[in-house]
Design an enzyme around this catalytic site. Sequence first.
Site, PDB file in Angstrom:
ATOM      1  N   ARG A 138     -27.494 -85.449 -18.290  1.00 57.41           N
ATOM      2  CA  ARG A 138     -26.600 -85.430 -19.457  1.00 57.41           C
ATOM      3  C   ARG A 138     -26.556 -86.810 -20.099  1.00 57.41           C
ATOM      4  O   ARG A 138     -26.361 -87.813 -19.418  1.00 57.41           O
ATOM      5  CB  ARG A 138     -25.184 -85.018 -19.034  1.00 57.41           C
ATOM      6  CG  ARG A 138     -24.102 -85.211 -20.099  1.00 57.41           C
ATOM      7  CD  ARG A 138     -22.746 -84.781 -19.566  1.00 57.41           C
ATOM      8  NE  ARG A 138     -21.649 -85.049 -20.479  1.00 57.41           N
ATOM      9  CZ  ARG A 138     -20.717 -85.976 -20.294  1.00 57.41           C
ATOM     10  NH1 ARG A 138     -20.761 -86.755 -19.206  1.00 57.41           N
ATOM     11  NH2 ARG A 138     -19.751 -86.151 -21.160  1.00 57.41           N
ATOM     12  N   ARG A 179      -6.827 -90.734 -33.027  1.00 56.27           N
ATOM     13  CA  ARG A 179      -6.195 -91.892 -32.391  1.00 56.27           C
ATOM     14  C   ARG A 179      -5.110 -92.482 -33.285  1.00 56.27           C
ATOM     15  O   ARG A 179      -5.179 -92.376 -34.515  1.00 56.27           O
ATOM     16  CB  ARG A 179      -7.239 -92.979 -32.091  1.00 56.27           C
ATOM     17  CG  ARG A 179      -8.381 -92.533 -31.188  1.00 56.27           C
ATOM     18  CD  ARG A 179      -9.366 -93.665 -30.961  1.00 56.27           C
ATOM     19  NE  ARG A 179     -10.531 -93.232 -30.204  1.00 56.27           N
ATOM     20  CZ  ARG A 179     -10.592 -93.165 -28.887  1.00 56.27           C
ATOM     21  NH1 ARG A 179      -9.528 -93.523 -28.165  1.00 56.27           N
ATOM     22  NH2 ARG A 179     -11.676 -92.774 -28.273  1.00 56.27           N
ATOM     23  N   LYS A 321     -17.974 -76.937 -25.205  1.00 57.30           N
ATOM     24  CA  LYS A 321     -17.072 -77.538 -24.220  1.00 57.30           C
ATOM     25  C   LYS A 321     -15.664 -76.988 -24.470  1.00 57.30           C
ATOM     26  O   LYS A 321     -15.090 -77.197 -25.536  1.00 57.30           O
ATOM     27  CB  LYS A 321     -17.088 -79.061 -24.354  1.00 57.30           C
ATOM     28  CG  LYS A 321     -18.432 -79.675 -24.001  1.00 57.30           C
ATOM     29  CD  LYS A 321     -18.465 -81.172 -24.284  1.00 57.30           C
ATOM     30  CE  LYS A 321     -17.528 -81.952 -23.392  1.00 57.30           C
ATOM     31  NZ  LYS A 321     -17.617 -83.408 -23.651  1.00 57.30           N
ATOM     32  N   THR A 379     -16.079 -82.586 -14.849  1.00 60.92           N
ATOM     33  CA  THR A 379     -15.005 -83.580 -14.920  1.00 60.92           C
ATOM     34  C   THR A 379     -14.277 -83.784 -13.593  1.00 60.92           C
ATOM     35  O   THR A 379     -13.700 -82.851 -13.031  1.00 60.92           O
ATOM     36  CB  THR A 379     -13.968 -83.244 -16.016  1.00 60.92           C
ATOM     37  OG1 THR A 379     -14.630 -82.813 -17.211  1.00 60.92           O
ATOM     38  CG2 THR A 379     -13.125 -84.478 -16.321  1.00 60.92           C
TER      39      THR A 379
END
Length: 602
Positions: A138, A179, A321, A379
Amino acid sequence: MRSSALVLLLATSVGVAAATTVSRSGHRNVYSTKSLLRKAISSNLRMASLPSTMALRARASDVAQKPAANVAQSPIAARPDRPGAVLERKRRTDYVAFDPSRFPGPFSKTKILATVGPASDTFEMLEKLWLAGVDVFRINLSHGSHEKHREVVKNIRDLEEKYMCSIGILLDLQGPKLRVGKFKDGPIMLEKGAKFRLDMSDELGDVNRVTLPHPEIFAALKPGTSLLLDDGKVKLRIIDCGPDFAETEVEVPGKLSERKGVNVPEVTLPISAMTEKDKQDALFGKEVGVDWMALSFVQKAEDIVELRNLVGAGTVKIMAKIEKPTAVNDLERIAEEVDGIMVARGDLGVELSPHQVPVVQKRIVSLMRKIGKPVVVATQMLESMINSPTPTRAEANDVANAIYDGADAVMLSAESAAGTYPIEAVTTMESIIREVEGNPEYRIRMESGASIQPQAQDAMIPAARTLARNINASAIVCFTTWGRIAQRLSQERSTRPIIALSNSETTARRLALSWGVYPVFTACDTTECVSADQINYDDNFSFDQVIELAKDVAAKKSLAKPGDLLVVTGWQPGGVSGANIIRVVQMPRDDDIVFAPSINQA
């Protein structure tokens, strides 16, 4: 390499499932049988009489311990002063014949996806990771430049060339990262119950307000909506809002620094899943020829369509995802649109309550098994191995649970990208895979874990699986151009390895991610035998060519030994679409060929 060859011979002599080498510098390298076999192939060792490559990836607990006397009888062990050895084909001598029964148990079928980073982006480290068990690499585009990633892709392709194998590459797009702005006097502390304002002003923030330069967020907010800051460490509740501001109350207090992420778990944001950077990254991935492309922060099925329209249909496999609750709510539509799904538990664990994540993971894996598309669990699987050579018991259990669920692949993130022990992380994951897949409970779950609706074009697939089990075939072999037949065989979760022969190098690389599939692009490197790219579906098509190719690949790749049975299936022109033919063939017998050592001086 010579010391590794020596250990390979000793390992096969005593029937162990792993071995250790000690380099001249004193460094210990622990290799699984998968690693040893890959190293042997790289050294051009003659291994036509070896059992299945994947059968060698046996559980250590399943292998009977052999007496020390067996080692003493080995010609290599009798000459410890000779540091190196190779294996070659010889006529029968006084050497003890190789006993394939010393490697019982199933091969490990769950694939390993490893992230490339500063700790692993050189050719040498990529080689070590592949030898240790990695199937797909990946590349995370949240970090690094295009030039650096281009170099990584080249290193992986060079690795393919060196080992004559098919290795998949997955490009992970960063996605829109929302953000907050900057603070005038550094980080602030938000107290429970305090009022805090988010707005579009360019002024530096303080304890009362901060910039949120995302009008799309304000457009989706309404009173009562929750905002999560800094991966959920701070939680705000909307009191009042408008097109360019939001008045909030702090529900979960904490420290907030500049440029921390913002999550909005309860609404579908009116934004694309791709930023301009992602679009450039996607076109870069198409240019360098990656096999899979992962789209981050997917909210709905239309996000997948947008990426496919950008790169072009059929140019790359697209993986969604799943890391937002809105994606979970639209899961069935997303699953139908994509080629695979990654359970990205990092951000998913921020926007969902932690106790919900395991349930969602099992739901996703079950759905993808049902429809027959690859699913990756990712993860923090072995997070502690970033800085430790061993995992926690909870991490090992986490990896095992993903395998028990039926995931096609499990993924390493920072463990292999930036950790201190990337190779140990891979070997640990490989060991967990072997242990789980050797458990009878795993086979029971794979037999009954998914309901697959039969279709006319797939009738041969379950038949091939059953036939291979009943006749104790060494492998199921299929010839596939686009990968559909191999993927459908993978969905069946057969106990036998699936050798997927393809006349498409791209297809072979993509299949590296599929459970239980051993993809092969070409059968040989000479003009004396049929290779996959010489087989065409035209009026002169002959399934006998496929059979000869299957036997040749099984022998050259050490996936079957003389006398073994193979079940061969595929599509023959003139019949219904999908697999429409099935044959049982036997590997040629060669009783005169034995496994024998030869000593070389250093």
